[in-house]
Design a protein around this motif. Structure first.
Motif, PDB file in Angstrom:
ATOM      1  N   LEU A 159     -14.473  42.319  33.587  1.00  0.00           N
ATOM      2  CA  LEU A 159     -15.225  42.709  31.941  1.00  0.00           C
ATOM      3  C   LEU A 159     -13.832  43.709  31.763  1.00  0.00           C
ATOM      4  CD1 LEU A 159     -19.188  43.840  32.614  1.00  0.00           C
ATOM      5  CD2 LEU A 159     -17.851  41.684  31.123  1.00  0.00           C
ATOM      6  N   LEU A 160     -13.870  44.895  33.210  1.00  0.00           N
ATOM      7  CA  LEU A 160     -12.782  45.901  32.358  1.00  0.00           C
ATOM      8  C   LEU A 160     -11.244  45.322  32.307  1.00  0.00           C
ATOM      9  CD1 LEU A 160     -14.366  48.726  35.102  1.00  0.00           C
ATOM     10  CD2 LEU A 160     -14.298  48.669  32.732  1.00  0.00           C
ATOM     11  N   SER A 161     -10.745  44.161  32.747  1.00  0.00           N
ATOM     12  CA  SER A 161      -9.889  43.460  33.209  1.00  0.00           C
ATOM     13  C   SER A 161      -9.331  42.957  31.715  1.00  0.00           C
ATOM     14  CB  SER A 161      -9.065  42.995  33.957  1.00  0.00           C
ATOM     15  OG  SER A 161      -9.811  41.881  34.055  1.00  0.00           O
ATOM     16  N   VAL A 162      -9.286  44.398  30.047  1.00  0.00           N
ATOM     17  CA  VAL A 162      -9.677  43.152  29.400  1.00  0.00           C
ATOM     18  C   VAL A 162      -8.066  44.653  28.565  1.00  0.00           C
ATOM     19  CG1 VAL A 162     -11.387  44.720  28.250  1.00  0.00           C
ATOM     20  CG2 VAL A 162     -10.361  42.422  27.382  1.00  0.00           C
ATOM     21  N   SER A 163      -7.954  44.697  27.308  1.00  0.00           N
ATOM     22  CA  SER A 163      -6.733  45.506  26.196  1.00  0.00           C
ATOM     23  C   SER A 163      -6.602  43.978  25.438  1.00  0.00           C
ATOM     24  CB  SER A 163      -4.704  44.353  26.919  1.00  0.00           C
ATOM     25  OG  SER A 163      -4.584  43.366  26.565  1.00  0.00           O
ATOM     26  N   VAL A 164      -6.559  45.524  24.010  1.00  0.00           N
ATOM     27  CA  VAL A 164      -6.280  45.715  23.074  1.00  0.00           C
ATOM     28  C   VAL A 164      -5.395  44.075  22.212  1.00  0.00           C
ATOM     29  CG1 VAL A 164      -6.233  46.304  20.693  1.00  0.00           C
ATOM     30  CG2 VAL A 164      -6.611  47.860  21.956  1.00  0.00           C
ATOM     31  N   ALA A 165      -4.951  43.996  22.994  1.00  0.00           N
ATOM     32  CA  ALA A 165      -3.377  42.616  22.987  1.00  0.00           C
ATOM     33  C   ALA A 165      -4.391  41.131  23.012  1.00  0.00           C
ATOM     34  CB  ALA A 165      -2.230  42.954  22.940  1.00  0.00           C
ATOM     35  N   ASP A 166      -5.283  41.171  24.472  1.00  0.00           N
ATOM     36  CA  ASP A 166      -5.783  40.328  24.378  1.00  0.00           C
ATOM     37  C   ASP A 166      -6.902  40.174  23.574  1.00  0.00           C
ATOM     38  OD1 ASP A 166      -4.438  40.068  26.886  1.00  0.00           O
ATOM     39  OD2 ASP A 166      -5.651  41.263  28.134  1.00  0.00           O
ATOM     40  N   VAL A 167      -7.473  40.746  22.776  1.00  0.00           N
ATOM     41  CA  VAL A 167      -8.920  41.032  22.288  1.00  0.00           C
ATOM     42  C   VAL A 167      -8.364  40.223  21.202  1.00  0.00           C
ATOM     43  CG1 VAL A 167     -10.597  42.020  20.643  1.00  0.00           C
ATOM     44  CG2 VAL A 167     -10.550  42.611  23.299  1.00  0.00           C
ATOM     45  N   ARG A 168      -7.038  40.904  20.696  1.00  0.00           N
ATOM     46  CA  ARG A 168      -6.646  40.407  19.021  1.00  0.00           C
ATOM     47  C   ARG A 168      -6.236  38.902  19.303  1.00  0.00           C
ATOM     48  NH1 ARG A 168      -3.180  44.348  18.655  1.00  0.00           N
ATOM     49  NH2 ARG A 168      -1.273  42.445  19.964  1.00  0.00           N
ATOM     50  N   TYR A 193     -14.735  35.192  31.587  1.00  0.00           N
ATOM     51  CA  TYR A 193     -15.265  36.111  30.228  1.00  0.00           C
ATOM     52  C   TYR A 193     -13.886  36.000  29.799  1.00  0.00           C
ATOM     53  CZ  TYR A 193     -19.498  37.795  32.734  1.00  0.00           C
ATOM     54  OH  TYR A 193     -20.474  37.528  33.216  1.00  0.00           O
ATOM     55  N   ASN A 194     -13.568  35.866  28.278  1.00  0.00           N
ATOM     56  CA  ASN A 194     -12.751  35.767  27.834  1.00  0.00           C
ATOM     57  C   ASN A 194     -12.249  37.075  26.713  1.00  0.00           C
ATOM     58  OD1 ASN A 194     -13.865  35.669  24.950  1.00  0.00           O
ATOM     59  ND2 ASN A 194     -14.269  33.619  25.286  1.00  0.00           N
ATOM     60  N   ALA A 195     -11.607  37.695  26.656  1.00  0.00           N
ATOM     61  CA  ALA A 195     -11.077  39.124  26.076  1.00  0.00           C
ATOM     62  C   ALA A 195     -12.592  39.316  24.978  1.00  0.00           C
ATOM     63  CB  ALA A 195     -10.057  39.475  25.281  1.00  0.00           C
ATOM     64  N   VAL A 196     -12.734  38.495  24.116  1.00  0.00           N
ATOM     65  CA  VAL A 196     -13.690  38.836  23.186  1.00  0.00           C
ATOM     66  C   VAL A 196     -15.483  39.201  23.550  1.00  0.00           C
ATOM     67  CG1 VAL A 196     -15.075  38.549  21.137  1.00  0.00           C
ATOM     68  CG2 VAL A 196     -12.765  37.428  21.596  1.00  0.00           C
ATOM     69  N   GLN A 197     -15.452  38.325  24.504  1.00  0.00           N
ATOM     70  CA  GLN A 197     -16.192  38.308  25.300  1.00  0.00           C
ATOM     71  C   GLN A 197     -16.790  39.528  26.128  1.00  0.00           C
ATOM     72  OE1 GLN A 197     -16.643  34.456  27.550  1.00  0.00           O
ATOM     73  NE2 GLN A 197     -19.087  34.004  26.361  1.00  0.00           N
ATOM     74  N   LYS A 198     -15.468  39.939  26.900  1.00  0.00           N
ATOM     75  CA  LYS A 198     -15.409  41.472  27.754  1.00  0.00           C
ATOM     76  C   LYS A 198     -15.478  42.541  26.789  1.00  0.00           C
ATOM     77  CE  LYS A 198     -11.980  39.399  31.382  1.00  0.00           C
ATOM     78  NZ  LYS A 198     -10.751  39.490  32.041  1.00  0.00           N
TER      79      LYS A 198
END
Length: 216
Positions: free
Chosen positions: A97-106, A124-129
């Motif tokens: 869950l915590l291994s996510v960045s704004v760039a990954d979500v975008r 978990y993809n970035a959106v799910q995280k």
């Protein structure tokens, strides 16, 4: 002479730990009770110009609905603490869950809009995280605003932090609506990718040689 190799059979791997599965299904029951009893409490003094249908409420009358709401609240809080503690000790929160960045979500949002977002069970993809982290924060907001509504005199500093009793009710309702939206999206994803459901029961999925996971 035929030298072709027969395909290797899929292997079963663990994708969800027992604490994740246990807290998930306890959460299903607890959230259903919280939503329905909360709607009954809301109907006794609506904030907005609508009420929830009686069949969707729990308790039958304000007193019973309040008892249901506060009783299940402790189950929900205990379940959430168990999830957080287990996630910290087994690395689930840090790894998944915590291994996510704004760039990954975008990046993943754009891929989803283009219908090119892949999905692997247990990953978990970035959106799910971002969604899971968001719903955890909404859960914390629900608890704090709920305490401010429950004990506005004893916890007057907390109630004042929300802008008063009436404002705390609005915050509580909006946080509930946010979690409700998450639940709707979550159910839609299960309907679209039904093979994600069995591993949440068994904890395991079939991993094919190519790396694609299927339901257990």
């Amino acid at each position: 002479m035929n030298t072709s190799r027969s395909p290797r059979p899929p292997t079963r791997v663990r994708v969800h730990t027992l604490p994740v599965r246990l807290t998930h299904w306890v959460n299903v029951y607890a959230m259903a009770c919280m939503f329905m009893s909360g709607w009954a409490i809301y109907n006794a003094s609506p904030i907005f110009g609508f009420s929830f249908p009686e069949w969707a409420t729990l308790g039958g009358w304000l007193g019973a609905a309040t008892i249901w709401h506060f009783a299940v609240m402790w189950l929900l809080v205990a379940n959430g603490l168990l999830y957080l503690l287990a996630g910290i000790f087994n690395g689930h929160l840090r790894r998944d869950l915590l291994s996510v960045s704004v760039a990954d979500v975008r990046h993943d949002v754009i891929a989803a809009l283009r219908m090119r977002l892949g999905h692997r069970i247990g990953h978990y993809n970035a959106v799910q995280k971002a969604m899971y982290l968001g719903v955890l924060l909404l859960g914390l907001l629900l608890v704090l605003s709920g305490l401010a509504i429950w004990k506005p005199v004893q916890l007057q500093e907390l109630t004042a932090l929300f802008g008063g009793f009436a404002a705390a009710r609005v915050v509580h309702f909006l946080a509930m609506a946010g979690i409700g939206l998450f639940v709707v999206v979550h159910l839609l994803m299960v309907l679209l990718v039904p093979r994600t459901l069995p591993p949440m029961i068994t904890g395991r999925a079939r991993l094919h040689p190519a790396g694609e996971r299927h339901d257990a």
